[in-house]
Design an enzyme around this catalytic site. Structure first.
Site, PDB file in Angstrom:
ATOM      1  N   CYS A 116       0.811  -1.226   0.000  1.00 25.95           N
ATOM      2  CA  CYS A 116       0.000   0.000   0.000  1.00 25.95           C
ATOM      3  C   CYS A 116       0.841   1.270   0.000  1.00 25.95           C
ATOM      4  O   CYS A 116       0.315   2.359  -0.269  1.00 25.95           O
ATOM      5  CB  CYS A 116      -0.939  -0.003   1.189  1.00 25.95           C
ATOM      6  SG  CYS A 116      -2.083  -1.400   1.209  1.00 25.95           S
ATOM      7  N   HIS A 249      -2.655   7.037   2.356  1.00 23.29           N
ATOM      8  CA  HIS A 249      -3.199   5.759   1.924  1.00 23.29           C
ATOM      9  C   HIS A 249      -4.617   5.628   2.474  1.00 23.29           C
ATOM     10  O   HIS A 249      -4.869   5.896   3.651  1.00 23.29           O
ATOM     11  CB  HIS A 249      -2.309   4.621   2.422  1.00 23.29           C
ATOM     12  CG  HIS A 249      -2.936   3.271   2.282  1.00 23.29           C
ATOM     13  ND1 HIS A 249      -3.544   2.855   1.123  1.00 23.29           N
ATOM     14  CD2 HIS A 249      -3.057   2.241   3.170  1.00 23.29           C
ATOM     15  CE1 HIS A 249      -4.008   1.636   1.288  1.00 23.29           C
ATOM     16  NE2 HIS A 249      -3.727   1.241   2.518  1.00 23.29           N
ATOM     17  N   ASN A 279     -10.172   0.415   0.188  1.00 23.66           N
ATOM     18  CA  ASN A 279      -8.711   0.366   0.207  1.00 23.66           C
ATOM     19  C   ASN A 279      -8.245  -0.263  -1.099  1.00 23.66           C
ATOM     20  O   ASN A 279      -8.448  -1.448  -1.327  1.00 23.66           O
ATOM     21  CB  ASN A 279      -8.255  -0.451   1.417  1.00 23.66           C
ATOM     22  CG  ASN A 279      -6.754  -0.605   1.515  1.00 23.66           C
ATOM     23  OD1 ASN A 279      -6.022  -0.419   0.548  1.00 23.66           O
ATOM     24  ND2 ASN A 279      -6.275  -0.965   2.691  1.00 23.66           N
TER      25      ASN A 279
END
Length: 323
Positions: A116, A249, A279
């Site tokens: 990520c 993020h 996400n």
């Protein structure tokens, strides 16, 4: 190329699959509810790629838009970086596939896996390549298809993720001008790396599913990331209160809002794309930034803090000028 050259984001774009998966649909699949998901991670919807839509396909979709917006010729691109942790095909690299589809003739191409945190790692790598004279125009992509690796019976993980890609064209600019990519602050806590895993069951085994110790990751994020972000601001010579936007993020809405408060970015627009996209791993930072730019929520050239974090446990932050 001289020592006074640095990278600047010329354009940003994103691509998301057409299918939207709602919390209500997930509640019919696993033991969950819209209220449960929203209260814990803040997500309402996420985009899920079709079975035949690959990481490379999504990368090309975002990259083609970014190149068109930048107004550069594909032949001028001399470096293609793709940050991903979910590309099923190992060779050729996703970056090589993107270059072929876009007609980029002779660029350096490689994939990078920092999960990520991948896009912020790749952006820093492109900037360092430009500063060192190895590139003049780079294409930097973050793309992941997390849906391929989810346990759709596990409500603690399948509700979190979506698929997508984001891409930026980075070009060489005079280091004395404003709006450049600032110095990166990056690192990891590998001793906690087992908190997030996605691997194989063995040398010849099928792909394993995503696993995460959410409590460990949450505590790490809440205690470790704000100092990294403040250090990135300090290295860029920008006070947190003067940031125009903060794009972290998009892991969890509670983490996003808490870390931004800890940084002291009191006047900044906060990216909250996690609500609509979930996400999206390495895609989340460029995807969220692209949407803010499309909505004209940030003035061109204004300072934006980017903060990626994820498996490893890895992190990277830099202040950039809004494209």
């Amino acid at each position: 190329m001289t020592a006074t050259t640095a990278g600047r984001i010329l354009s940003i774009a994103h691509h998301q699959p057409t299918r939207v998966l709602t919390n209500g649909e997930l509640a019919a699949m696993v033991d969950t509810s819209d209220e449960w998901i929203r209260s814990r991670v803040g997500i309402a919807t996420r985009h899920i790629a079709a079975e035949d839509e690959s990481v490379a396909d999504m990368s090309v979709g975002a990259a083609a838009k970014a190149v068109a917006r930048a107004g550069v010729d594909a032949a001028d691109i001399d470096l293609v970086l793709v940050a991903t942790c979910t590309a099923v095909d190992r060779m050729p690299s996703t970056a090589a596939r993107v270059a072929r589809h876009l007609g980029v003739p002779a660029a350096g191409v490689f994939d990078l896996n920092a999960a990520c945190a991948g896009f912020t790692y790749a952006l820093a790598t492109a900037d360092l390549a430009i500063r060192g004279g190895g590139s003049r125009t780079a294409l930097v992509i973050g793309a992941d298809k997390m849906s391929d690796f989810l346990d759709w019976t596990d409500r603690t993980s399948c509700v979190i993720f979506g698929d997508g890609a984001g891409a930026a064209v980075v070009t060489a600019a005079d280091a004395s001008r404003p709006g450049l990519i600032g110095p990166v602050v990056w690192g990891s806590q590998p001793e906690r790396g087992s908190a997030i895993t996605l691997g194989t069951t063995g040398p010849a085994g099928p792909p394993a599913l995503f696993r995460q110790d959410g409590h460990v990751v949450y505590r790490w994020a809440m205690t470790s990331l704000a100092p990294v972000a403040r250090q990135a601001c300090e290295r860029a010579g920008v006070a947190p209160a003067d940031l125009a936007a903060v794009v972290t993020h998009q892991a969890n809405l509670r983490i996003i809002e808490a870390v931004t408060r800890q940084i002291g970015a009191t006047g900044a627009v906060i990216a909250r794309d996690v609500v609509d996209s979930g996400n999206t791993s390495a895609a989340s930072v460029p995807l969220a930034l692209s949407k803010l730019v499309e909505r004209a929520e940030i003035p061109s050239g204004a300072p934006v803090l980017l903060l990626g974090f994820g498996a490893g446990l890895s992190y990277a932050a830099q202040v950039v000028g809004c494209p």
